[in-house]
Design a protein around this motif. Structure first.
Motif, PDB file in Angstrom:
ATOM      1  N   TYR A 116       1.005  -1.229  -0.382  1.00 34.44           N
ATOM      2  CA  TYR A 116       0.395   0.074  -0.142  1.00 34.44           C
ATOM      3  C   TYR A 116       0.753   1.213  -0.281  1.00 34.44           C
ATOM      4  N   LYS A 117       0.551   2.087  -0.834  1.00 37.63           N
ATOM      5  CA  LYS A 117       1.792   3.335  -0.734  1.00 37.63           C
ATOM      6  C   LYS A 117       3.227   2.861  -0.671  1.00 37.63           C
ATOM      7  N   GLU A 118       3.288   1.756  -1.732  1.00 37.02           N
ATOM      8  CA  GLU A 118       4.827   2.112  -1.644  1.00 37.02           C
ATOM      9  C   GLU A 118       5.545   1.398  -0.850  1.00 37.02           C
ATOM     10  N   HIS A 119       4.749   0.964   0.716  1.00 38.81           N
ATOM     11  CA  HIS A 119       4.575  -0.577   1.262  1.00 38.81           C
ATOM     12  C   HIS A 119       4.929  -1.413   1.352  1.00 38.81           C
ATOM     13  N   TRP A 120       5.867  -2.879   1.404  1.00 36.49           N
ATOM     14  CA  TRP A 120       5.440  -3.776   1.045  1.00 36.49           C
ATOM     15  C   TRP A 120       5.909  -4.494   2.621  1.00 36.49           C
ATOM     16  N   PHE A 121       5.151  -5.318   2.989  1.00 37.61           N
ATOM     17  CA  PHE A 121       5.185  -6.320   4.539  1.00 37.61           C
ATOM     18  C   PHE A 121       4.470  -7.571   3.916  1.00 37.61           C
TER      19      PHE A 121
END
Length: 287
Positions: A116-121
């Motif tokens: 989401y919005k360039e955040h990965w987990f």
């Protein structure tokens, strides 16, 4: 639990953290991912050049920044997909029609990665338990089987893209240990930067993981929790009934007391009138 590999956030390298937390080891560095991104950029450049290197589209393409990485440490889904392909792993969009038509229970999968919005987990199963390995957290977060589907639905509502990981993940220590035992989490991890008073309170168990004495059916836990909730409601209802009964009793006592007082006052008035009558009669007799 020390055996769970959890790479915490550094700069904007969440794609690297996501991959390493998924694979449970330091498998990728920023240099590795940059190499993959540059290779993708070159492949895109060659495809654009097929239309003519003198074309306006080609010149515009060369002037645009890379869509696969930037200076902050962001890497695209194409970079992540190519990095996983090295390990024989595949990404499938969780909410695609093709996947949803399979009607697979999420707990039967091995791992998910979310963006989401360039955040990965990463969300991964280790042994028989699920863990949220978000690099923004101070440590792994245990997710129950009953909560996993709700958690994924919540992420989708918040705008996350979710991908299912297909293929054989590399062996890791946490998988072996959690394959023969289960753990409970006494304290949920916080976001990095928040106060971590729980670390002091928990002493040696930094993230609050303890080994379960026995395997507990989470559905049974849920049923017990609901039963206890109903018992609490019953107790509250009984206490409310008792309070009302006491209040009515007190009101009855007050009413009875008032009636008794009125009766005594009435009796006093009657006796006084009788005395006056007798005194008047005695007076007339003496006359």
């Amino acid at each position: 639990m020390d055996s769970i590999f959890h790479e915490k956030q550094e700069g904007s390298l969440c794609a690297q953290h996501c991959l390493n937390n998924l694979l449970q080891g330091e498998y990728f560095t920023p240099v590795d991912l940059s190499s993959i991104a540059q290779q993708l950029d070159e492949e895109e450049r060659m495809r654009m050049a097929e239309g003519g290197m003198a074309s306006e589209e080609y010149r515009t393409f060369l002037q645009q920044p890379s869509g696969n990485m930037d200076d902050s440490g962001f890497f695209s889904i194409q970079v992540i997909s190519n990095a996983l392909r090295v390990w024989g792993l595949e990404l499938i969009l969780f909410n695609s029609r093709e996947y949803q038509s399979l009607m697979i229970n999420p707990i039967n999968e091995k791992a998910f990665i979310c963006n989401y919005k360039e955040h990965w987990f990463t969300i991964r199963k280790l042994g028989q338990q699920w863990f949220n390995l978000n690099s923004l957290l101070t440590g792994p977060e245990l997710i129950s089987d009953t909560y996993l589907a709700l958690f994924l639905a919540q992420l989708q509502q918040e705008g996350y893209s979710i991908f299912v990981i297909r293929g054989n993940l590399p062996e890791c220590e946490a998988e072996q240990i959690l394959g023969i035992m289960r753990v409970q989490q006494q304290q949920r991890p916080r976001l990095i930067g928040e106060e971590e008073a729980q670390t002091i309170a928990l002493g040696q168990s930094e993230m609050g993981f303890v080994v379960e004495d026995e395997v507990v059916d989470e559905d049974e836990e849920l049923k017990r929790a609901l039963a206890l909730s109903r018992q609490d409601i019953d107790v509250e209802d009984e206490e409310a009934d008792l309070r009302r009964a006491i209040q009515l009793s007190m009101q009855g006592s007050q009413a009875a007391g008032s009636a008794a007082r009125e009766q005594r006052e009435g009796q006093n008035e009657t006796l006084t009138a009788e005395e006056l009558r007798k005194r008047r009669q005695a007076y007339f007799d003496r006359q």
